[in-house]
Design an enzyme around this catalytic site. Structure first.
Site, PDB file in Angstrom:
ATOM      1  N   TYR A  60      -3.737  -3.467 -13.344  1.00 41.45           N
ATOM      2  CA  TYR A  60      -3.763  -4.881 -12.939  1.00 41.45           C
ATOM      3  C   TYR A  60      -3.748  -5.791 -14.168  1.00 41.45           C
ATOM      4  O   TYR A  60      -3.013  -6.785 -14.222  1.00 41.45           O
ATOM      5  CB  TYR A  60      -5.037  -5.081 -12.114  1.00 41.45           C
ATOM      6  CG  TYR A  60      -5.238  -6.422 -11.479  1.00 41.45           C
ATOM      7  CD1 TYR A  60      -4.657  -6.729 -10.248  1.00 41.45           C
ATOM      8  CD2 TYR A  60      -6.050  -7.388 -12.070  1.00 41.45           C
ATOM      9  CE1 TYR A  60      -4.887  -7.956  -9.643  1.00 41.45           C
ATOM     10  CE2 TYR A  60      -6.280  -8.610 -11.475  1.00 41.45           C
ATOM     11  CZ  TYR A  60      -5.699  -8.892 -10.258  1.00 41.45           C
ATOM     12  OH  TYR A  60      -5.929 -10.110  -9.659  1.00 41.45           O
TER      13      TYR A  60
ATOM     14  N   SER B  65      -4.483 -13.779 -13.684  1.00 39.39           N
ATOM     15  CA  SER B  65      -5.901 -13.454 -13.531  1.00 39.39           C
ATOM     16  C   SER B  65      -6.593 -13.467 -14.885  1.00 39.39           C
ATOM     17  O   SER B  65      -5.971 -13.204 -15.925  1.00 39.39           O
ATOM     18  CB  SER B  65      -6.040 -12.051 -12.929  1.00 39.39           C
ATOM     19  OG  SER B  65      -7.381 -11.624 -12.994  1.00 39.39           O
TER      20      SER B  65
HETATM   21  P1  NAP Z   1      -5.444 -11.219  -0.692  1.00 43.04           P
HETATM   22  O1  NAP Z   1      -6.436 -12.057   0.021  1.00 43.04           O
HETATM   23  O2  NAP Z   1      -5.608  -9.737  -0.727  1.00 43.04           O
HETATM   24  O3  NAP Z   1      -3.976 -11.579  -0.131  1.00 43.04           O
HETATM   25  C1  NAP Z   1      -2.866 -10.935  -0.654  1.00 43.04           C
HETATM   26  C2  NAP Z   1      -1.595 -11.504  -0.071  1.00 43.04           C
HETATM   27  O4  NAP Z   1      -0.485 -10.853  -0.724  1.00 43.04           O
HETATM   28  C3  NAP Z   1      -1.424 -11.234   1.409  1.00 43.04           C
HETATM   29  O5  NAP Z   1      -0.727 -12.321   1.984  1.00 43.04           O
HETATM   30  C4  NAP Z   1      -0.549  -9.978   1.419  1.00 43.04           C
HETATM   31  O6  NAP Z   1       0.227  -9.827   2.610  1.00 43.04           O
HETATM   32  C5  NAP Z   1       0.365 -10.253   0.248  1.00 43.04           C
HETATM   33  N1  NAP Z   1       1.002  -9.071  -0.335  1.00 43.04           N
HETATM   34  C6  NAP Z   1       0.397  -7.967  -0.836  1.00 43.04           C
HETATM   35  N2  NAP Z   1       1.338  -7.088  -1.266  1.00 43.04           N
HETATM   36  C7  NAP Z   1       2.539  -7.658  -1.029  1.00 43.04           C
HETATM   37  C8  NAP Z   1       3.894  -7.248  -1.225  1.00 43.04           C
HETATM   38  N3  NAP Z   1       4.184  -6.056  -1.787  1.00 43.04           N
HETATM   39  N4  NAP Z   1       4.894  -8.077  -0.835  1.00 43.04           N
HETATM   40  C9  NAP Z   1       4.615  -9.284  -0.269  1.00 43.04           C
HETATM   41  N5  NAP Z   1       3.352  -9.720  -0.052  1.00 43.04           N
HETATM   42  C10 NAP Z   1       2.332  -8.924  -0.427  1.00 43.04           C
HETATM   43  O7  NAP Z   1      -5.345 -11.645  -2.234  1.00 43.04           O
HETATM   44  P2  NAP Z   1      -5.905 -12.945  -3.013  1.00 43.04           P
HETATM   45  O8  NAP Z   1      -7.282 -12.653  -3.455  1.00 43.04           O
HETATM   46  O9  NAP Z   1      -5.593 -14.169  -2.258  1.00 43.04           O
HETATM   47  O10 NAP Z   1      -5.000 -12.849  -4.326  1.00 43.04           O
HETATM   48  C11 NAP Z   1      -3.801 -13.596  -4.462  1.00 43.04           C
HETATM   49  C12 NAP Z   1      -3.349 -13.513  -5.924  1.00 43.04           C
HETATM   50  O11 NAP Z   1      -4.398 -14.015  -6.754  1.00 43.04           O
HETATM   51  C13 NAP Z   1      -3.077 -12.091  -6.397  1.00 43.04           C
HETATM   52  O12 NAP Z   1      -1.973 -12.099  -7.275  1.00 43.04           O
HETATM   53  C14 NAP Z   1      -4.341 -11.734  -7.153  1.00 43.04           C
HETATM   54  O13 NAP Z   1      -4.076 -10.765  -8.146  1.00 43.04           O
HETATM   55  C15 NAP Z   1      -4.699 -13.079  -7.758  1.00 43.04           C
HETATM   56  N6  NAP Z   1      -6.101 -13.190  -8.129  1.00 43.04           N
HETATM   57  C16 NAP Z   1      -7.099 -13.104  -7.197  1.00 43.04           C
HETATM   58  C17 NAP Z   1      -8.428 -13.225  -7.601  1.00 43.04           C
HETATM   59  C18 NAP Z   1      -9.580 -13.147  -6.630  1.00 43.04           C
HETATM   60  O14 NAP Z   1     -10.741 -13.135  -7.101  1.00 43.04           O
HETATM   61  N7  NAP Z   1      -9.347 -13.107  -5.331  1.00 43.04           N
HETATM   62  C19 NAP Z   1      -8.726 -13.408  -8.939  1.00 43.04           C
HETATM   63  C20 NAP Z   1      -7.688 -13.499  -9.875  1.00 43.04           C
HETATM   64  C21 NAP Z   1      -6.382 -13.404  -9.447  1.00 43.04           C
HETATM   65  P3  NAP Z   1      -0.227  -8.769   3.786  1.00 43.04           P
HETATM   66  O15 NAP Z   1      -1.549  -9.253   4.297  1.00 43.04           O
HETATM   67  O16 NAP Z   1       0.866  -8.822   4.769  1.00 43.04           O
HETATM   68  O17 NAP Z   1      -0.352  -7.437   3.075  1.00 43.04           O
END
Ligand code: NAP
Length: 245
Positions: free
Chosen positions: A156, A143
């Site tokens: 984070y 991130s």
């Molecule tokens: P999201 O929509 O909240 O989805 C999170 C995913 O991770 C879901 O499939 C969830 O499964 C799974 N998960 C959460 N905790 C877990 C665990 N302990 N074990 C296995 N699976 C787990 O998140 P996202 O926005 O797509 O983010 C994905 C990645 O990108 C993350 O690492 C986040 O930090 C990074 N990121 C996101 C953004 C942004 O703006 N969205 C920006 C920078 C970086 P369940 O639904 O079953 O809980």
């Protein structure tokens, strides 16, 4: 590409992870989709992935739990000796934002367990296969917060910054075996994780004038997984609409 080549995506049921699964499926990879608790989202993702004509297996476990991670992955590898995992996307992550002076131990540890320790537990188990087959692609979703630090996100930011260091170190350990290790660093991407963040309020800060989409991040992940990226390793690639570069 043979149907026996697999990509393992942690947190593959929603958001960026789901888009990455769909991209990798479109490239011909069978998908091992890990998720934590939301069965409905995982089943929906599986259906969409299988529409690309590849297999998708759901692996429901907490990546922050070393015993569960080892049990699921070791079982899969032992019962699928004819299949190889070529691509690993360490994507699972959670946010528990609060100022450090108010932060509880659980808010610190749960964020580090999911992102940072999850990266360690999963990668060490899959690395041996990649080194033996002399090919692998490891892509860590970090991130902007891990590069510049974000107030209210010391937990984070620490987790993501640590994975960036590990990405650079591991890339040097395994480069000779044609295993590449890279990180992608998104800015604001429209997913469930950012649904509480008002795009209208923040978009003026972003040169591109908008939040990004999961599909845009997935395209970058697909490139890093592909043979076209074979000379890129140990890198952190920003994907943030110009917010920071
Ligand atoms: P999201 O929509 O909240 O989805 C999170 C995913 O991770 C879901 O499939 C969830 O499964 C799974 N998960 C959460 N905790 C877990 C665990 N302990 N074990 C296995 N699976 C787990 O998140 P996202 O926005 O797509 O983010 C994905 C990645 O990108 C993350 O690492 C986040 O930090 C990074 N990121 C996101 C953004 C942004 O703006 N969205 C920006 C920078 C970086 P369940 O639904 O079953 O809980």
């Amino acid at each position: 590409m043979a149907d026996k080549k697999y990509a393992f995506v942690t947190g593959g049921s929603r958001g960026i992870g789901k888009a990455a699964c769909l991209k990798l499926a479109s490239m011909g990879y069978g998908i091992l989709l890990n998720y934590h608790s939301n069965d409905e989202a995982a089943n929906q993702a599986k259906q969409e992935i299988e529409a690309h004509g590849v297999e998708c297996e759901l692996l429901k476990f907490d990546v922050g739990n070393p015993a569960e991670s080892e049990k699921f992955l070791t079982n899969w590898v032992e019962s699928n000796e004819d299949k190889v995992i070529e691509v690993l996307v360490n994507n699972a992550g959670i946010r528990k934002d609060t100022l450090m002076m108010w932060m509880k131990e659980d808010e610190w540890h749960s964020v580090l367990d999911t992102s940072l320790n999850g990266f360690f537990y999963i990668t060490r188990l899959l690395l041996k296969g990649m080194l033996t087959q002399k090919f692998g692609r490891i892509i860590n979703v970090v991130s902007l917060s891990g590069l510049k630090g974000t107030p209210g996100q010391t937990n984070y930011s620490a987790a993501k910054a640590a994975i960036i260091g590990a990405t650079k170190a591991l890339a040097q350990e395994v480069g000779r075996r044609k295993v590449t290790v890279n990180a992608v660093a998104p800015g604001f991407i429209k997913t469930d994780m950012t649904e509480d963040i008002n795009e209208k309020e923040y978009k003026s800060l972003i040169p591109a004038g908008r939040f990004g989409t999961s599909e845009e991040v997935a395209e970058l992940i697909g490139f890093l997984a592909s043979p076209h990226s074979s000379y890129i390793t140990g890198e952190v690639i920003n994907i943030n609409g110009g917010l920071y570069s």
